[in-house]
Design an enzyme around this catalytic site. Sequence first.
Site, PDB file in Angstrom:
ATOM      1  CG  ASP A  89      -2.878   1.788  -1.772  1.00  0.00           C
ATOM      2  OD1 ASP A  89      -3.186   2.011  -0.651  1.00  0.00           O
ATOM      3  OD2 ASP A  89      -2.622   0.783  -2.135  1.00  0.00           O
ATOM      4  CG  ASP A 148      -0.409  -0.022   2.565  1.00  0.00           C
ATOM      5  OD1 ASP A 148       0.718  -0.323   2.665  1.00  0.00           O
ATOM      6  OD2 ASP A 148      -1.087   0.551   3.533  1.00  0.00           O
ATOM      7  CB  THR A 149       3.353   2.588   2.096  1.00  0.00           C
ATOM      8  OG1 THR A 149       4.200   1.374   2.369  1.00  0.00           O
ATOM      9  CG2 THR A 149       2.667   2.664   3.422  1.00  0.00           C
ATOM     10  CG  LEU A 150       6.581   0.289  -3.410  1.00  0.00           C
ATOM     11  CD1 LEU A 150       5.748   0.163  -4.879  1.00  0.00           C
ATOM     12  CD2 LEU A 150       7.474   1.148  -3.381  1.00  0.00           C
ATOM     13  CG  ASN A 151       0.626   0.110  -4.297  1.00  0.00           C
ATOM     14  OD1 ASN A 151       1.546  -0.399  -4.901  1.00  0.00           O
ATOM     15  ND2 ASN A 151      -0.352  -0.442  -4.145  1.00  0.00           N
ATOM     16  CE1 TYR A 202      -0.169  -9.376  -3.313  1.00  0.00           C
ATOM     17  CE2 TYR A 202       1.712  -8.615  -2.562  1.00  0.00           C
ATOM     18  CZ  TYR A 202       0.624  -8.527  -3.322  1.00  0.00           C
ATOM     19  OH  TYR A 202       0.553  -7.450  -4.213  1.00  0.00           O
ATOM     20  CE  LYS A 221      -8.601   6.662   1.800  1.00  0.00           C
ATOM     21  NZ  LYS A 221      -7.150   5.954   1.830  1.00  0.00           N
ATOM     22  CG  ASN A 251      -4.896   0.515   3.690  1.00  0.00           C
ATOM     23  OD1 ASN A 251      -5.861   0.325   3.332  1.00  0.00           O
ATOM     24  ND2 ASN A 251      -3.737   0.424   2.936  1.00  0.00           N
ATOM     25  CE1 TYR A 252      -8.439  -3.858  12.462  1.00  0.00           C
ATOM     26  CE2 TYR A 252     -10.627  -3.731  11.302  1.00  0.00           C
ATOM     27  CZ  TYR A 252     -10.002  -4.503  12.351  1.00  0.00           C
ATOM     28  OH  TYR A 252     -10.096  -5.241  13.069  1.00  0.00           O
TER      29      TYR A 252
END
Length: 323
Positions: A264, A32-35, A89, A231, A169-170
Amino acid sequence: MNINNTVAIIGECMIELSGQPFQPQQQRFGGDTLNTALYLSRLMPALHPVYITGLGADAYSKLMQQAWEQEGINCQSIITIPEKLPGLYAIEIDPQGERSFHYWRNDAAARYIATDKRFTQYLNQLPDYSVVYLSGISLAILPQEGKQALLSQLSELKKRGITLIVDSNYRPRLWNSIEDAQIWFEKLYQLSDIALVTGDDEQLLWQQGSLSETAIAERLHQQGNHSVIVKLGSRGAFWSKDGLSGYITPKPIDNVIDTTAAGDSFNAAFIAAWLQKKCLPSCCLWGNTLAGLVIQHHGAIIPHEITDLFYLLIKDNYDAVNC
């Protein structure tokens, strides 16, 4: 905010396998953070966001870092842990097109960064009044001592005027219990300045299926966030700041292919607009516009030439904004 200020993004990126088990599979990477870092770099090529994560010394790690550097991401603060590997994954798609995910990340390098002395060193090197962005996943993957170390470092950064932006992002499977997640999210939100939360995540985390956007924003304001964005998927986004609030509703997308990285990419475009001192409705419009592009293509990362359409679409959509 000077758009040349440093933006540091903390999180995890994993190796991705997609396809049927024990058949030829495609290899990519995802997180997510890389995106968010990648799309932010594409929208603001001169920014070179700093990505802080953990990788191994293996060939996969080296190739991942090379790919990020080619996207303009600053990788000088990546923590290499030779005895560890990136997480992994696999995405399995059934005949009806439904996806299921299988994870191998319990001993991934990124889990150990917050207690590594280099983590403190890299954060201390950030200029005052920089921006730090992370997500609930960035916190969830850490062991208990890592979670506390991360929050302690963020608390110190706040004393230097650094703006903290948090995406919810839970993901329930990453937490010991929902009560444990609630405790740590409360601590994180008490440090953050801008909350970029997903409405569905908030409903799930706080076990309130009818929780309104206004109620979500009110709680996050009370915890110290001066700006709150909720969002809402196809419904767009709700924004709240200084007693004012409103909705930004995107134009309908008729050809939704894959919603991976929608949130993201929203965050990346929102931050890009915010760094350029756009008002919150405009920031949300930027977020909705990029997310709308991303979901019309397969995978988290769309081709460069599609991203290049973003600024043209922004001009067409500005009639939705009233700043």
